[in-house]
Design a protein around this motif. Structure first.
Motif, PDB file in Angstrom:
ATOM      1  N   GLY A 126      19.215 -56.403 -20.375  1.00 29.74           N
ATOM      2  CA  GLY A 126      18.311 -55.406 -20.948  1.00 29.74           C
ATOM      3  C   GLY A 126      17.298 -54.961 -19.916  1.00 29.74           C
ATOM      4  N   GLY A 127      16.499 -53.950 -20.242  1.00 26.11           N
ATOM      5  CA  GLY A 127      15.456 -53.504 -19.318  1.00 26.11           C
ATOM      6  C   GLY A 127      15.578 -52.020 -19.008  1.00 26.11           C
ATOM      7  N   TYR A 128      14.674 -51.567 -18.164  1.00 25.19           N
ATOM      8  CA  TYR A 128      14.666 -50.144 -17.834  1.00 25.19           C
ATOM      9  C   TYR A 128      15.809 -49.784 -16.898  1.00 25.19           C
ATOM     10  N   VAL A 129      16.340 -48.608 -17.124  1.00 24.42           N
ATOM     11  CA  VAL A 129      17.406 -48.088 -16.268  1.00 24.42           C
ATOM     12  C   VAL A 129      17.095 -46.634 -15.939  1.00 24.42           C
ATOM     13  N   ARG A 130      17.274 -46.295 -14.686  1.00 25.00           N
ATOM     14  CA  ARG A 130      17.130 -44.881 -14.302  1.00 25.00           C
ATOM     15  C   ARG A 130      18.292 -44.476 -13.424  1.00 25.00           C
ATOM     16  N   ALA A 131      18.907 -43.374 -13.816  1.00 24.81           N
ATOM     17  CA  ALA A 131      19.943 -42.801 -12.957  1.00 24.81           C
ATOM     18  C   ALA A 131      19.246 -41.827 -12.014  1.00 24.81           C
ATOM     19  N   VAL A 132      19.367 -42.093 -10.729  1.00 25.05           N
ATOM     20  CA  VAL A 132      18.652 -41.275  -9.741  1.00 25.05           C
ATOM     21  C   VAL A 132      19.662 -40.448  -8.943  1.00 25.05           C
ATOM     22  N   ARG A 133      19.410 -39.159  -8.865  1.00 22.60           N
ATOM     23  CA  ARG A 133      20.327 -38.293  -8.105  1.00 22.60           C
ATOM     24  C   ARG A 133      20.349 -38.686  -6.627  1.00 22.60           C
ATOM     25  N   ARG A 134      21.518 -38.662  -6.068  1.00 16.54           N
ATOM     26  CA  ARG A 134      21.654 -38.900  -4.622  1.00 16.54           C
ATOM     27  C   ARG A 134      22.423 -37.720  -4.036  1.00 16.54           C
ATOM     28  N   THR A 135      21.951 -37.234  -2.909  1.00 18.21           N
ATOM     29  CA  THR A 135      22.697 -36.179  -2.223  1.00 18.21           C
ATOM     30  C   THR A 135      24.011 -36.773  -1.740  1.00 18.21           C
ATOM     31  N   CYS A 136      25.094 -36.128  -2.101  1.00 15.94           N
ATOM     32  CA  CYS A 136      26.401 -36.678  -1.780  1.00 15.94           C
ATOM     33  C   CYS A 136      26.744 -36.318  -0.332  1.00 15.94           C
ATOM     34  N   SER A 137      26.369 -37.228   0.592  1.00 17.85           N
ATOM     35  CA  SER A 137      26.508 -36.880   2.006  1.00 17.85           C
ATOM     36  C   SER A 137      26.443 -38.120   2.878  1.00 17.85           C
ATOM     37  N   LYS A 138      27.063 -38.038   4.040  1.00 14.67           N
ATOM     38  CA  LYS A 138      26.983 -39.128   5.030  1.00 14.67           C
ATOM     39  C   LYS A 138      25.552 -39.287   5.548  1.00 14.67           C
ATOM     40  N   GLN A 139      24.801 -38.195   5.474  1.00 10.40           N
ATOM     41  CA  GLN A 139      23.435 -38.217   5.988  1.00 10.40           C
ATOM     42  C   GLN A 139      22.467 -38.943   5.038  1.00 10.40           C
ATOM     43  N   ALA A 140      22.880 -39.084   3.769  1.00  6.24           N
ATOM     44  CA  ALA A 140      21.964 -39.659   2.777  1.00  6.24           C
ATOM     45  C   ALA A 140      22.024 -41.186   2.817  1.00  6.24           C
ATOM     46  N   VAL A 141      20.875 -41.819   2.499  1.00  3.00           N
ATOM     47  CA  VAL A 141      20.854 -43.284   2.479  1.00  3.00           C
ATOM     48  C   VAL A 141      21.676 -43.798   1.302  1.00  3.00           C
ATOM     49  N   SER A 142      22.063 -45.063   1.394  1.00  2.00           N
ATOM     50  CA  SER A 142      22.855 -45.671   0.313  1.00  2.00           C
ATOM     51  C   SER A 142      22.003 -45.799  -0.944  1.00  2.00           C
ATOM     52  N   CYS A 143      22.690 -46.050  -2.054  1.00  2.00           N
ATOM     53  CA  CYS A 143      21.962 -46.249  -3.317  1.00  2.00           C
ATOM     54  C   CYS A 143      21.069 -47.481  -3.232  1.00  2.00           C
ATOM     55  N   GLU A 144      21.543 -48.476  -2.511  1.00  2.00           N
ATOM     56  CA  GLU A 144      20.740 -49.686  -2.294  1.00  2.00           C
ATOM     57  C   GLU A 144      19.346 -49.300  -1.764  1.00  2.00           C
ATOM     58  N   ASP A 145      19.361 -48.466  -0.720  1.00  2.00           N
ATOM     59  CA  ASP A 145      18.090 -48.076  -0.094  1.00  2.00           C
ATOM     60  C   ASP A 145      17.320 -47.059  -0.930  1.00  2.00           C
ATOM     61  N   LEU A 146      18.074 -46.189  -1.601  1.00  2.00           N
ATOM     62  CA  LEU A 146      17.400 -45.171  -2.422  1.00  2.00           C
ATOM     63  C   LEU A 146      16.613 -45.837  -3.553  1.00  2.00           C
ATOM     64  N   CYS A 147      17.265 -46.790  -4.255  1.00  2.00           N
ATOM     65  CA  CYS A 147      16.563 -47.489  -5.344  1.00  2.00           C
ATOM     66  C   CYS A 147      15.373 -48.274  -4.787  1.00  2.00           C
ATOM     67  N   LYS A 148      15.597 -48.920  -3.632  1.00  2.00           N
ATOM     68  CA  LYS A 148      14.534 -49.703  -3.005  1.00  2.00           C
ATOM     69  C   LYS A 148      13.311 -48.832  -2.712  1.00  2.00           C
ATOM     70  N   SER A 149      13.576 -47.603  -2.255  1.00  2.00           N
ATOM     71  CA  SER A 149      12.465 -46.698  -1.922  1.00  2.00           C
ATOM     72  C   SER A 149      11.663 -46.323  -3.178  1.00  2.00           C
ATOM     73  N   LEU A 150      12.247 -46.593  -4.349  1.00  2.00           N
ATOM     74  CA  LEU A 150      11.528 -46.327  -5.608  1.00  2.00           C
ATOM     75  C   LEU A 150      11.048 -47.635  -6.237  1.00  2.00           C
ATOM     76  N   SER A 151      10.975 -48.681  -5.420  1.00  2.00           N
ATOM     77  CA  SER A 151      10.574 -50.013  -5.891  1.00  2.00           C
ATOM     78  C   SER A 151      11.478 -50.494  -7.012  1.00  2.00           C
ATOM     79  N   ALA A 152      12.759 -50.206  -6.893  1.00  2.00           N
ATOM     80  CA  ALA A 152      13.715 -50.620  -7.919  1.00  2.00           C
ATOM     81  C   ALA A 152      14.914 -51.269  -7.238  1.00  2.00           C
ATOM     82  N   THR A 153      15.809 -51.755  -8.060  1.00  2.00           N
ATOM     83  CA  THR A 153      17.000 -52.432  -7.535  1.00  2.00           C
ATOM     84  C   THR A 153      18.252 -51.712  -8.001  1.00  2.00           C
TER      85      THR A 153
END
Ligand SMILES: *[C@@H]1O[C@H](CO)[C@@H](O)[C@H](O)[C@H]1NC(C)=O
Ligand SMILES: *[C@@H]1O[C@H](CO)[C@@H](O)[C@H](O)[C@H]1NC(C)=O
Length: 238
Positions: free
Chosen positions: A164-191
């Motif tokens: 259980g708990g909060y969940v957020r689906a965060v848009r990621r630019t679909c590209s080699k230039q974009a950071v991984s979801c691991e890093d994207l969530c981390k940048s939002l203080s999330a996992t």
């Protein structure tokens, strides 16, 4: 001729003749004349008083109207947004964000005078959540999802999270230039706990059409992909 003008003219003539005569002179007239002059003077003064009262009333009305105007100015608010306009069904994709848009307007009014009009646009494929029915400031807005893929991703991420708990689906630019979801969530203080690709529909199905796929998603079961790739990251703990 207006009775007011007549009254003023009469008054001026009277002031020029009888009105200027000192009382002593009036007293020297006969009793009859004296009574007559006094009565006439009283009646003229009454006319003058009526005129002044009317002027005062007019001025009061004007002051009230101006005060009301000031009160209205202080209460200037945006009116409700009008209905969304029709989507233009020509395939004109030159408008904002490269998609077809629809437009709505709202006015800022005082009384019935429109002071300012504001325009709002959204893509025709936007999904409108339940938003506020009435606007209360220049900045508020209906909650609008600009892509239906947001809802698909949000629902999917929520469903596949084991705890259980909060969940957020965060848009990621679909590209080699974009950071991984691991890093994207981390940048939002999330996992990050998963990643998805939600596709634009390959087939737009008719109202009663069956037996053919419309929507498509890909589930990565990983947060590491930094390619195209995931276009949504499932983040928790935000
Ligand atoms: C805004 O004002 C215009 C001009 O008075 C009017 O035609 C229009 O219907 C108004 N729109 C809204 C949303 O109130
Ligand atoms: C497409 O939309 C733009 C912006 O509204 C407009 O200027 C243009 O004339 C439109 N083109 C066609 C072919 O409708």
């Amino acid at each position: 001729m207006n009775w007011k003008i007549v009254a003023v003219l009469l008054f001026l003539v009277w002031e020029d003749t009888v009105g200027q005569k000192p009382l002593a002179e009036i007293r020297s007239w006969t009793c009859y004349e004296n009574d007559y002059q006094v009565l006439q003077r009283v009646s003229m003064l009454e006319v003058r008083q009526a005129l002044l009262e009317e002027t005062v009333a007019e001025q009061k009305a004007e002051i009230n109207a101006l005060s009301q105007q000031i009160a209205d100015m202080q209460q200037m608010t945006w009116g409700s947004w009008g209905e969304w306009g029709q989507c233009d069904f020509s395939c004109n994709r030159s408008v904002t964000e490269g998609v077809r848009v629809q437009t709505r307007f709202r006015n800022m009014t005082v009384g019935s005078v429109v002071l300012q009009t504001e325009t709002d646009q959204r893509p025709c494929n936007a999904v409108q959540f339940a938003g506020c029915d009435r606007s209360s400031s220049a900045d508020d807005n209906y909650a609008t999802a600009f892509s239906f893929t947001d809802e698909i991703a949000q629902a999917t991420c929520t469903a596949i999270r084991p705890e259980g708990g909060y969940v957020r689906a965060v848009r990621r630019t679909c590209s080699k230039q974009a950071v991984s979801c691991e890093d994207l969530c981390k940048s939002l203080s999330a996992t990050c706990f998963n990643a998805l690709h939600v596709y634009q529909p390959e087939n737009v199905l008719g109202h009663a059409e069956t037996g053919r796929a419309g929507l498509k998603t890909y589930r990565y079961n990983s947060c590491l992909g930094s390619f195209c790739g995931p276009n949504f990251c499932c983040c928790d703990g935000i």
